[in-house]
Design an enzyme around this catalytic site. Sequence first.
Site, PDB file in Angstrom:
ATOM      1  N   SER A   1      11.270  -5.141   2.195  1.00  0.00           N
ATOM      2  CA  SER A   1       9.955  -5.029   2.790  1.00  0.00           C
ATOM      3  C   SER A   1       8.834  -5.734   2.036  1.00  0.00           C
ATOM      4  O   SER A   1       7.741  -5.890   2.568  1.00  0.00           O
ATOM      5  CB  SER A   1       9.597  -3.546   2.892  1.00  0.00           C
ATOM      6  OG  SER A   1       9.455  -3.004   1.585  1.00  0.00           O
TER       7      SER A   1
ATOM      8  N   SER B   1      13.994  -3.634  -1.493  1.00  0.00           N
ATOM      9  CA  SER B   1      12.789  -4.296  -0.979  1.00  0.00           C
ATOM     10  C   SER B   1      12.114  -5.299  -1.905  1.00  0.00           C
ATOM     11  O   SER B   1      11.196  -6.007  -1.496  1.00  0.00           O
ATOM     12  CB  SER B   1      11.751  -3.242  -0.561  1.00  0.00           C
ATOM     13  OG  SER B   1      12.106  -2.684   0.681  1.00  0.00           O
TER      14      SER B   1
ATOM     15  N   LYS C   1       1.527  -6.229  -3.275  1.00  0.00           N
ATOM     16  CA  LYS C   1       2.048  -5.673  -2.024  1.00  0.00           C
ATOM     17  C   LYS C   1       1.067  -4.617  -1.525  1.00  0.00           C
ATOM     18  O   LYS C   1       0.599  -3.772  -2.300  1.00  0.00           O
ATOM     19  CB  LYS C   1       3.416  -5.040  -2.296  1.00  0.00           C
ATOM     20  CG  LYS C   1       4.135  -4.552  -1.037  1.00  0.00           C
ATOM     21  CD  LYS C   1       5.527  -4.008  -1.396  1.00  0.00           C
ATOM     22  CE  LYS C   1       6.325  -3.594  -0.173  1.00  0.00           C
ATOM     23  NZ  LYS C   1       7.661  -3.077  -0.522  1.00  0.00           N
TER      24      LYS C   1
END
Lengths: 455, 441
Positions: A134, A158, A59
Site C-alpha cells: 500500500s 506494504s 506516506k
Amino acid sequence: MNDITGLTLIETLKALEEKKFSSEELNKAYLERIEKINPRLNIFLEIKKNPQNMPAAIKDIICTQNIRTTAGSKILSNFVPPYSATVIDRLKEKGIGIIGKTNLDEFAMGSSGENSAYGPTKNPWNETKVPGGSSSGSAAAVAADLCTFALGTDTGGSIRQPASLCGVVGLKPSYGRVPRYGAIAMASSLDQIGPITKSVADARLVLEWISGPDGKDSNCVDPASCKVTPCAARGCLAGVRVGVPREYFGKGLDKGVEKVIREAIKKLEELGAEIVEVSLPHTEYAVAAYYIIMSSEVSSNMAKFDGIRFGSGREDFGPEVKRRIMLGTFALSTGYYDDYFAKAAEVRTLIKQDFEKAFEKCEVIVGPVSPTVAWNLGEKIEDPLTMYLSDVYTIPASLAGIPGLSVPCGFSDGLPVGLQILGKYLDEETILNIGEIYEQSTDWHNKKPDLGKEA
Amino acid sequence: MNQYEPVIGLEVHVELNTKSKMFSGSSADYFSKEPNSCTDPTNLGLPGSLPYINEQAIEDCMKIGLALNCQIADVSRFERKNYFYPDLPKGYQISQYRWPLCKNGWLEVEDKDGNVTKIRINRVHQEEDTGKLTHTDGQTLIDFNRSSVPLVEIVSEPDFHDSSQVRDYAKKLQQIFRYLGVSNADMERGDMRLEANVSVRKIGETELPNYRIELKNINSFRFMVAAIEYEIKRQIEALEKGEKLTQETRGWNENKKETFLQRSKEEAHDYRYFPDPDLPEIRMEESRVKSLESGMPELPEAKVKRFISDYGISKANAQILVDSKELANYFEKTVEDGKDIGVSPTDIANYIINRKVNIDEVKPKQVVEEIANRKVGVVEDEGEIEKVVDEVLMENEKSVDDYKNGKTNAIQSLIGGVMRKTGGKVNIETVRRVLQEKLES
C-alpha cells in the site's frame, strides 16, 4: 546541476555539506520535478508549498502536525492532525523536511494502490501498471526521484512489495523497532514504519534515525538493541549462510521472476555465501492466518472513525475497508473466536517457530518479494483473493515480526524485481549488510525509469 | 414469601486518583475542570494515537487486589471490549477479560444481625473510564475529560443473600480504597459506582437462577440498598404469579421508589473481546508483588482488631474510630497523649465519638485535658490537692530536679502522677498551679 534529484540521501547530505548546492536549490530541483511528473503518476496527495531542509516524502497514513493526513480515505479528506508521529519529530531533529504526503491504498489496505480514494498511483516504469501497495506513492516517489527518500508502513508487505515493483530499496523493520505512534493503525500487532530509499545505505541511515522507544508505543523495544553498524567488510559474503526456502519457489511464482531471483541467489554464492535450502512448512497457512488476525484488528481499529470528533461518516469507507471490517467482526464474534482468531494466533506461533528453526541453519533467508512483477491497473481489483495472494511471500515475516528488505535485483518483462532478504528478529544489521554487498556488486540500483523528455 | 432467597453479586468500579490517565499523559484530575481540557490524542481516540500503560495505576490495582486477599497473576493482559457509544472515543474500551491482574480473593461482611460471611471475589481488574455525555435542549455534548481515567473493577461471586451484606461490603470497599489512598471513592462524584446482579431462588436450591437483573447507575449506598430490596420483592411477586423473568438492566427511580427497565437481553452486546495488540503482556515479578505487600498500610479490619486488643475499647467504638484512617490516627495520638496523665483509651474513644470531635480543629492534647477536667468536682479542696502534690513531689525527685534545671516539660509527668493518685478527679489547672507554686518556691 540537473541531476540533483538522482542522488541518494547519503550523496545529497555529502553534497550539501560540501556546499555543491544549497538546501534551497535542492528543494527547488525536487519541486520542479514533482510539478512535471506528479500529474501523470498521481504520487502525492499533498505537496508542500515551500519545502525546506532535506526533502522526504511521507506516506499519508503518518500523522503530520498541521498537514492534512488522509490515510488515502475519503473519511479523512479534511483531517489535519494536531500532532506529529514520533518518526516525523525524529526526522525533523535530523534536519529532514517534508516535501509531500504520498498516495496509498485506503488505510494501507491493498497491494496495488488502487484502493485509494484519491485515484491510483501509476508505476514510474510503466504508467499502465500498478506501483504495488500500500505504500504506492512512497515507492513511486523514490523510483521517480521525487524525494531523497520516503517513509512507508508495512503490515503484510506494504513497504517491500511496492519497493520491489518500483525497483527501489524498502525495509520493513522488526516489529517494535520503530515507534508506531502517529501512524494511523491498520493492524496494530503487524504495522511497522520503515524507509523506502535509493540505496541500502540510505535505508540503514533512516532506520537509525527513527528507531527506539518513544514512551508512547508500548511495544517498542529497548534502545540498546537499535544500533545499526555500517557494513564493515565490503564485497565479500564468505562465511555467510543464505537460506532459500523451498516453499517460496512453488506454484504461483512467475517464471520470469523466478529466473531473476535464482540469478540473484547465484550472485550471492559468487560473492562467497553458502546457499542452504531451508523449509518454512507453515507458509501455506500464512495468508489465511494473516487475513483473520489483520481483519480482526482492523475491525476494532476502524471503530474510531465514527464521524463524531473528526472526519466524515463511515459510509465514506471504501469497499476493501468495509470488507475487512466485516471479516474481522465475524472472526471475533462470540462462538467464532476460538475457531478463527485463536486458531490464527496459533498458526502465527507456528510460523514464528518455522523461522526460528530455519535461522538455526542460516543468517538470512532470501527469496522473491512478489510472485509477479507489476500488473496492469485494474487487473486484480475485482478479485480480492488473487490480490491477497500477491502478498504470500511478505506476510510470513510480518506475522513473525522479523525484518525484511527488498533490494532491486533485475527485471522481468522490463519491470523491476526485488530480492527479499529476511533476518532474525532485531537483526536488521545483517540483512542490511548483505543487501548492501549485493547491491554494490550489481548495477540494478543505478537503473532509473525513463520518464520522458519532460523529466 | 420467605420461601425465597435472594442471590446477589456485586460489581464495583472505582476511579483511581493517579496523576495522569490510564494510557497517556494528560491529567486524570478532571473534576470540575473545563470540558475537554484534560485530553490528548490518545484519550480523544485520534487517528495514530496509542495507549501507554500507567504503572502507578497497575500498582494501585494490585494494592486493591492484595487488600482483598487476591492472587496477583504472573501474566495478565489488556483486552479490547468493542462497542459503539459516543462517549467511547476509540470504539472500544481497554479492559481485562481473560487475564485479570488479580483474582480469587475474598472479603468478610457482616449482615444486620452481626453474622459474618465470606464473600468470594472473582477478580479485580484494570480498565479505563469513558467520557461523559450531557443531554440538553435536544443536543448532546461530550466531555472527554474523564475519558481513560484509570478505573478498577471488582467483581464478586453471587455470594450475597441480604441487602445489609451488600451495604457492608460496599462500605468496607470504600474504606479500603481510602486507606490505600488509591481513590477518594466518593459515590456522588462517581469515583465509586455499584452494579448489583439480583435474582431470587427457592430456599434450598443451590443452582444459580437462570436469569439475573442488573441494577445500574445508582449513585448512593442507600439507593442501592433500596433498589435491591425493591427488586427482591418485585421478583418474588413475579415468580409467585408464574411469570418468567429474563435478563435485563434496570435503574432506580428515587421519586417513585421503584426500579425501571433500561435494557432487555435482546439488546445485549457481543463485545468481541480480543487481546489488545497495542499493549504487551504484563509479567509480574514476584519481587514487585513482595515489595508492594510489605508496603501495604494496616487495613480497617486489622485495625479494629488491634484497637480492641490493645486499647480494650468496644468493637462498636473501634469500628467507628477506624472509619477513616485520619480518625484512627487521631485516636491513637490522643491515647498516646493521655497516657502521661492517666486518661484511659476508653474515655478517649467515648469522648471523641460522643462529642463528634472535629479532628481538623481540636488538638489531641486538648481532648486529653478536656477529659481530665471533666472529672473536676470530686476533689475541690486545695488542701487535699496539696497533700497529694507533696506526695508526688517526694516520689519523683528526678522530675523535680529536671524541672528545676530548666526542663519545664517535666511538670507533665508530675501532673500525671497527681492524676493517677486521684483517679483523675482533680482540676488539671489547679494541679498545675499548685505544682508550679511548690516547685518555684
